[in-house]
Write an enzyme that holds these catalytic residues in place. Structure first.
Site, PDB file in Angstrom:
ATOM      1  N   CYS A  33       0.813  -1.227   0.000  1.00  0.00           N
ATOM      2  CA  CYS A  33       0.000   0.000   0.000  1.00  0.00           C
ATOM      3  C   CYS A  33       0.847   1.279   0.000  1.00  0.00           C
ATOM      4  CB  CYS A  33      -0.920   0.012   1.217  1.00  0.00           C
ATOM      5  SG  CYS A  33       0.008  -0.026   2.757  1.00  0.00           S
ATOM      6  N   CYS A 103      -1.681  -4.037   8.424  1.00  0.00           N
ATOM      7  CA  CYS A 103      -1.175  -2.817   9.055  1.00  0.00           C
ATOM      8  C   CYS A 103      -0.384  -3.076  10.348  1.00  0.00           C
ATOM      9  CB  CYS A 103      -2.319  -1.840   9.262  1.00  0.00           C
ATOM     10  SG  CYS A 103      -3.458  -1.813   7.856  1.00  0.00           S
TER      11      CYS A 103
END
Ligand code: FES
Length: 127
Positions: A33, A103
């Site tokens: 990302c 994450c």
């Protein structure tokens, strides 16, 4: 999407910034990302992480995860710090959406990178 604890930490993250005199810095960038987490640590002579701070460019989950990651390693030995995994971070956050599993893994990688950097510097000093 996020629980109230994640949102609260995202809005008021702890340990943001740079540690003055840091002797370990770990920077990781996601190839997935593009988000970035950088963790700074200051390890004392007797191997305790006295200070840890982070800077991040990323999604709310990555900011909250980095805040928890820094929090988890303060006061720990290097051996204890390496055991602070993304699962532990998610536990402290009270859960994350499945699609955000990536994450906290980035925050775990940043901890490991900072510890590795510290160890490399220490090895150099001893040569
Ligand atoms: Fe990139 Fe969360 S989406 S770290």
């Amino acid at each position: 999407m996020y629980n109230s604890k994640v949102l609260e930490i995202f809005k008021n993250p702890k340990n943001v910034g740079i540690v003055k005199g840091a002797n370990g810095v770990g920077k990781v960038e996601s190839s997935f990302c593009g988000d970035i987490i950088k963790i700074y640590i200051k390890v004392s002579e007797d191997g305790i992480i006295e200070e840890a701070k982070f800077k991040a460019f990323g999604c709310p989950a990555s900011i909250a995860a980095a805040s928890v990651a820094a929090e988890l390693i303060i006061g720990k030995t290097l051996e204890e710090a390496v055991m602070q995994t993304s699962a532990k971070i998610v536990e402290v956050l009270g859960g994350l959406p499945e699609e955000k599993a990536y994450c906290p893994a980035l925050a775990e990688e940043a901890i490991k990178a900072a510890l590795e950097d510290y160890n490399k510097k220490k090895e150099k000093e001893q040569k």
